[in-house]
Each structure stands twice: as structure tokens, then as C-alpha cells.
Write a protein that holds these residues in place. Structure first.
Motif, PDB file in Angstrom:
ATOM      1  N   ILE B 203      30.760  41.214  39.112  1.00  0.00           N
ATOM      2  CA  ILE B 203      32.190  41.780  38.854  1.00  0.00           C
ATOM      3  C   ILE B 203      32.129  43.098  39.647  1.00  0.00           C
ATOM      4  N   ILE B 204      33.206  43.252  40.675  1.00  0.00           N
ATOM      5  CA  ILE B 204      33.592  44.464  41.140  1.00  0.00           C
ATOM      6  C   ILE B 204      35.018  44.865  41.142  1.00  0.00           C
ATOM      7  N   ASP B 205      35.473  46.083  40.717  1.00  0.00           N
ATOM      8  CA  ASP B 205      36.851  46.589  40.706  1.00  0.00           C
ATOM      9  C   ASP B 205      36.925  47.970  41.113  1.00  0.00           C
ATOM     10  N   ASP B 206      38.053  48.385  41.311  1.00  0.00           N
ATOM     11  CA  ASP B 206      38.272  49.873  41.947  1.00  0.00           C
ATOM     12  C   ASP B 206      38.273  50.820  40.480  1.00  0.00           C
ATOM     13  N   PHE B 207      38.635  50.272  39.498  1.00  0.00           N
ATOM     14  CA  PHE B 207      38.788  51.333  38.344  1.00  0.00           C
ATOM     15  C   PHE B 207      38.670  50.641  37.049  1.00  0.00           C
ATOM     16  N   MET B 208      38.061  51.444  35.970  1.00  0.00           N
ATOM     17  CA  MET B 208      37.854  50.898  34.820  1.00  0.00           C
ATOM     18  C   MET B 208      38.352  51.921  33.552  1.00  0.00           C
ATOM     19  N   LYS B 209      39.393  51.319  32.650  1.00  0.00           N
ATOM     20  CA  LYS B 209      39.924  52.409  31.712  1.00  0.00           C
ATOM     21  C   LYS B 209      39.115  51.847  30.605  1.00  0.00           C
ATOM     22  N   GLY B 210      40.057  50.658  30.120  1.00  0.00           N
ATOM     23  CA  GLY B 210      39.488  50.193  28.932  1.00  0.00           C
ATOM     24  C   GLY B 210      38.350  48.934  28.834  1.00  0.00           C
ATOM     25  N   GLY B 211      38.417  48.350  29.980  1.00  0.00           N
ATOM     26  CA  GLY B 211      37.452  47.321  30.420  1.00  0.00           C
ATOM     27  C   GLY B 211      38.091  46.022  30.064  1.00  0.00           C
ATOM     28  N   GLY B 212      39.292  46.045  29.571  1.00  0.00           N
ATOM     29  CA  GLY B 212      39.977  44.730  29.593  1.00  0.00           C
ATOM     30  C   GLY B 212      40.060  43.960  30.674  1.00  0.00           C
ATOM     31  N   THR B 213      40.213  44.318  31.970  1.00  0.00           N
ATOM     32  CA  THR B 213      40.248  43.557  33.053  1.00  0.00           C
ATOM     33  C   THR B 213      38.962  42.937  33.192  1.00  0.00           C
ATOM     34  N   ALA B 214      37.909  43.656  33.175  1.00  0.00           N
ATOM     35  CA  ALA B 214      36.561  43.388  33.466  1.00  0.00           C
ATOM     36  C   ALA B 214      36.477  42.106  32.546  1.00  0.00           C
ATOM     37  N   ARG B 215      36.657  42.262  31.122  1.00  0.00           N
ATOM     38  CA  ARG B 215      36.545  41.400  30.285  1.00  0.00           C
ATOM     39  C   ARG B 215      37.119  39.968  30.562  1.00  0.00           C
ATOM     40  N   GLY B 216      38.371  40.265  31.030  1.00  0.00           N
ATOM     41  CA  GLY B 216      38.922  39.266  31.344  1.00  0.00           C
ATOM     42  C   GLY B 216      38.486  38.098  32.455  1.00  0.00           C
ATOM     43  N   MET B 217      37.765  39.093  33.534  1.00  0.00           N
ATOM     44  CA  MET B 217      37.038  38.247  34.472  1.00  0.00           C
ATOM     45  C   MET B 217      35.818  37.420  33.891  1.00  0.00           C
ATOM     46  N   ALA B 218      35.061  37.967  32.958  1.00  0.00           N
ATOM     47  CA  ALA B 218      34.059  37.632  32.304  1.00  0.00           C
ATOM     48  C   ALA B 218      34.426  36.294  31.537  1.00  0.00           C
ATOM     49  N   GLN B 219      35.678  36.357  30.867  1.00  0.00           N
ATOM     50  CA  GLN B 219      36.071  35.169  30.023  1.00  0.00           C
ATOM     51  C   GLN B 219      36.619  33.870  31.076  1.00  0.00           C
ATOM     52  N   LEU B 220      37.023  34.285  32.193  1.00  0.00           N
ATOM     53  CA  LEU B 220      37.505  33.462  33.169  1.00  0.00           C
ATOM     54  C   LEU B 220      36.357  32.619  33.618  1.00  0.00           C
ATOM     55  N   LEU B 221      35.273  33.593  33.950  1.00  0.00           N
ATOM     56  CA  LEU B 221      34.036  32.747  34.571  1.00  0.00           C
ATOM     57  C   LEU B 221      33.350  32.027  33.708  1.00  0.00           C
ATOM     58  N   LYS B 222      33.535  32.492  32.199  1.00  0.00           N
ATOM     59  CA  LYS B 222      32.990  31.520  31.059  1.00  0.00           C
ATOM     60  C   LYS B 222      33.216  29.825  31.361  1.00  0.00           C
ATOM     61  N   GLU B 223      34.598  29.912  31.708  1.00  0.00           N
ATOM     62  CA  GLU B 223      35.179  28.573  31.795  1.00  0.00           C
ATOM     63  C   GLU B 223      34.639  27.913  33.087  1.00  0.00           C
ATOM     64  N   PHE B 224      33.869  28.610  33.820  1.00  0.00           N
ATOM     65  CA  PHE B 224      33.042  27.976  34.947  1.00  0.00           C
ATOM     66  C   PHE B 224      31.531  28.026  34.872  1.00  0.00           C
ATOM     67  N   ASN B 225      31.047  28.360  33.585  1.00  0.00           N
ATOM     68  CA  ASN B 225      29.674  28.372  33.290  1.00  0.00           C
ATOM     69  C   ASN B 225      28.767  29.180  34.332  1.00  0.00           C
ATOM     70  N   VAL B 226      29.324  30.186  34.655  1.00  0.00           N
ATOM     71  CA  VAL B 226      28.924  31.200  35.495  1.00  0.00           C
ATOM     72  C   VAL B 226      27.929  32.394  34.943  1.00  0.00           C
ATOM     73  N   ASP B 227      27.032  32.773  35.324  1.00  0.00           N
ATOM     74  CA  ASP B 227      26.254  34.007  34.821  1.00  0.00           C
ATOM     75  C   ASP B 227      26.796  35.216  35.490  1.00  0.00           C
TER      76      ASP B 227
END
Lengths: 275, 275
Positions: B203-227
Motif C-alpha cells: 500500500i502506497i499513499d501520499d499522506f496519512m493522518k488517522g490511517g482510515g484510507t490505508a485501512r480501507g485499502m486493506a479491507q478492500l484487498l481482503k475481498e481479494f484474498n491478498v496479503d
């Protein structure tokens, strides 16, 4: 400063440094100091690199005269290689599995593949190198990667026009424009601090149908008193033949998409076939 | 096939070719044929390039064994140089003219400057090289350029999650997620054909404050069974200290933005200071 190193080693290091910074000017003194070598030795090294790059059609090294002068790596793609690459790309894009409802083509695997867009960027940069743009402009979102890589090869920055205002851009200039195909009114905006008045812009996008988006960018740039020195897109559709912009360069011509027959027909642009 | 060319020239050409294709494997036979030279000669050339890159901390050449084996250029950034670069970046970003209403910081000039993000991408790629991601994921739009350049250095593709569905992506998987700071519900979606089940994502992004977007990406990737093998951002805010993702790497820590005092305080991340 290092111990004196051999010509072979200087050549490896200088090639790595310059090729990773296309169009950035390196002063010969920098290399002189880095390698603890005389300037005439460095000049000989550079002549060897230049001759090799030219002979193998891997680019060029250009001398830049004057106070801020030195040498810079200029990507110039091999014409035969370009034709082969674009033909392969046409073949890959004509896979019927790419057809999406509405006659759209799935091509994000290519537009988001850094190696592919590095190559596409080099081709577009080679085409527009001589018009010396100060920056590349595109509109979010799909054209951004290609614009970034084209600008990387040109050694200039990118400016991304937005579809919606954004709090992190500061004051914006916005225009409304009409898409050529669907005749819808859209908004496009550009951060005031992103563009310098009187500079030279190259418009880059992934796709052109009617040319409405490219004309929108041109209208937006007019507000900044900027010269447009070229418009380049990866794919342009054959129809409509008359676009809303007078001149543009595409790498690929999309002849037709037949959703019911599941057929996509693409061909390299004429200027690529003729080189 | 060319006439036999000299070692100097082979080294210039091979360095240009490999450094422009980070992490791509080149078979020694390719070079043997291109230069009309024996394989042992090519091996000696490669040893010279490798030793030079390592000595000057410009990267590495790695041998890859096996049927599809050969040699590949691996960008590995110099630690001292990284610290200097990130310190300079902090200084440039702390210019009070960058403060926008609401305490945002204008940084598009850096995020859209190909040379800057090439460098940032090399640093992030060096950090995550050893966890061998199969692809880089980001969410449109501001993180895309950094993600592209990081993936370029890692030699892997990029997948861009969208904020809105898009007709040109085909079937999508969508999730709702909550932003940590504003507690708003947002949608994020990913093209089904863009991601392979069971692969490894960075996961790569420009900015992290609370981490919600990164956690969103992690949740989305879980749907694809991705590590998920790592999360990297250019800037993370000091507060809140506890983010919604358990581990991440940032290059820069944003200590505070004081809109009324017109002051921005940034510092290189601890792991950069300690190297």
C-alpha cells in the motif's frame, strides 16, 4: 571524493546517474570532483557514452553551453523499435476480453504498468522534445501516469487539472467545457500557483475521442496566458475525424469497437508507420 | 547483432538498459547476442558495473538463478544521501506560503514533479524491496504518481482503487469505509480484473493522518484474498499517534501546522534519522 577509479567504472556510474535524470543538466565539474579526474578525461568518457547511446539508439547526450551548462541525457527512441512496440501494444489491446459494456476498452493494466508507460512516455517525449515544453498538463485521473512518465523523460514538471475543486490546491481557476461526444457540460480547474504565466505547455492524455477534454485544457490554459506547444495522446479514435483541437499526435488509432461482434480494431498512427 | 564493440561501450549500453528497467531480469544471452561477445566477457562487464554501483551507492545488480534467470538492476538508495534528501524536502515543505485554509499544506509541486517522486519512489522501493510485493496499490488521486514511481523501481504494476465507480474498469468490488479524522463514510472500489487472488500487495499513499484510507485499502484487498506486505506513505502526521493501521512507514513526520502562527513543523521519520 573517491580514490581515482577506472574509465569503465566512471562510465557505468555516469550512465546510471544521467539516465536516471533525463534532461537534467550535469556540470562537468560535478563528475570531475566525484571521480577525482581531470575535465578532459571526463569529456572523453562522455564522448564514449554518447557514441554508444547513438549507435545503439538508446538516446543521446547533449552538451549545453553557457554558465549553467554541462551535459544532459536526452531520451530519443529508436524508430523501428517504436513501430514494433506500438504494433505489439495494438495486438494486446485488441483482445476481445477487453471490451466493456458501452464499447469501452479495459486498458488500465497498461496505463498503470510503470514499465509500459515509461516506454510510452519516452516515445511521446521524443516526439515533443524539440518544442521544449516547460510543463506537461493533464486532467485527472487516467491520463496522470502517462503524463508523469512523459514529463520524467522531458525533465519537466506535471500539472494536473482537477474535475472537482480540492482543498489542498489553494486558489483555483475554473472553466466549464463541453465534451464533444456526450455534449455534457463539465468543470475543470487548475491551481493558480501550479502554473507560471507565459510558460509553454504540452497537453498529454490517455484517450481522445472528440477532443473536448483537450480543448478544455487549452481554454483553461488561456486563462494563464500559456502557450500550448503540442497535444499528445496514447489512443485517438478514427471517428469523428474532425476533433475539437486542430492538431494532436496519437500513438494508436482506434478504428472501431464492435460490441456485438466482439471485435476491436486498432492500428499504429500513420506517423509511426511511416518512420 | 553489431560489430564487436569495446568494453567501455558495452558497459555504457548495459547500464542504460538495465537502469531504465529496474528489477527486470535480463538474460545474459540477450547481451551476448546484442554485443556479439562471449558470455564470460559479459559476466566480467556485469561485475564491473555491479562493483561500481555498490561502491558509489547507486544501486546493485543481482544475479537471478534458474531457467528464467539472468541479472537485474535493483535500486538501493544511499542512506546518508536519503537523510540529506528528506531533510531538504522537510525544509522546502515547511515554507509558510504552503499553508492553505484549514491547515492543509500545498505539496502538489512536489507530488507532481517526476524527478522528486522518482527519488521518493526509489527510497520507498528500497525500503520494501525485500518483502517482494507483486503489486502496489493506492487510491486515486494524489497518491498515484508516488505509487507509480515506487512500482517502477520495484518492477511491478500499480493498481488504483477508485472513489467512484468507473465505466472503463469492468466489474468492481466496492466497500464502504470510515475516515479516521472526519468520521465520514466513503466508498472505495477496485476492478475485479486488476487484482490476482493470493498475491502480495504494498500500500502506497501520499499522506496519512488517522490511517482510515490505508485501512480501507486493506479491507478492500481482503475481498481479494491478498496479503499486505507493507504500507508506505510520504508524510504521516504526529497526531493521532495511534493510527487505524498497525504498522506503516513514512518518510516525513508532520509535527504540526499552526495556521494562525503560519508555521509548519516537519521532520524526517525516525528510521531515516537513525540510519
Amino acid at each position: 571524493m573517491l580514490l581515482k577509479i577506472k574509465r569503465n567504472e566512471r562510465i557505468a556510474a555516469m550512465t546510471r546517474i544521467m539516465c536516471s535524470h533525463p534532461c537534467q543538466i550535469f556540470n562537468l565539474n560535478q563528475f570531475s570532483e566525484l571521480f577525482n579526474s581531470g575535465k578532459s578525461t571526463i569529456c572523453e568518457d562522455i564522448a564514449i557514452i554518447r557514441d554508444t547511446l547513438l549507435a545503439l539508439r538508446l538516446g543521446d547526450l547533449e552538451s549545453v553551453a553557457g554558465a549553467g551548462g554541462g551535459v544532459r541525457f536526452v531520451p530519443r527512441v529508436d524508430k523501428r523499435n517504436t513501430e514494433e512496440y506500438i504494433s505489439e501494444l495494438c495486438k494486446s489491446l485488441s483482445d476481445p476480453d477487453r471490451i466493456l459494456p458501452g464499447g469501452y476498452i479495459y486498458m488500465n493494466d497498461i496505463l498503470h504498468n510503470p514499465q509500459q508507460i515509461y516506454k510510452i512516455g519516452e516515445i511521446l517525449a521524443s516526439r515533443f522534445m524539440d518544442v521544449r515544453p516547460d510543463f506537461v498538463i493533464t486532467v485527472e485521473t487516467k491520463g496522470t501516469p502517462v503524463a508523469i512518465m512523459t514529463a520524467f523523460s522531458l525533465g519537466c514538471p506535471v500539472v494536473v487539472a482537477g474535475r472537482n475543486g480540492n482543498v489542498t490546491e489553494g486558489p483555483l481557476v475554473s472553466i466549464n467545457y463541453v465534451t464533444a461526444s456526450s455534449r455534457r457540460i463539465q468543470t475543470m480547474s487548475l491551481s493558480k500557483r501550479a502554473v507560471k504565466e507565459g510558460s509553454r505547455a504540452l497537453i498529454i492524455d490517455d484517450f481522445m475521442k472528440g477532443g473536448g477534454t483537450a480543448r478544455g485544457m487549452a481554454q483553461l490554459l488561456k486563462e494563464f496566458n500559456v502557450d500550448i506547444v503540442g497535444t499528445g495522446v496514447v489512443i485517438a479514435t478514427r471517428e469523428p475525424q474532425v476533433k475539437l483541437v486542430s492538431s494532436y499526435t496519437s500513438l494508436i488509432m482506434l478504428e472501431q469497437v464492435d460490441e456485438s461482434e466482439r471485435k476491436i480494431e486498432l492500428s499504429p498512427a500513420d506517423w509511426i508507420k511511416s518512420i
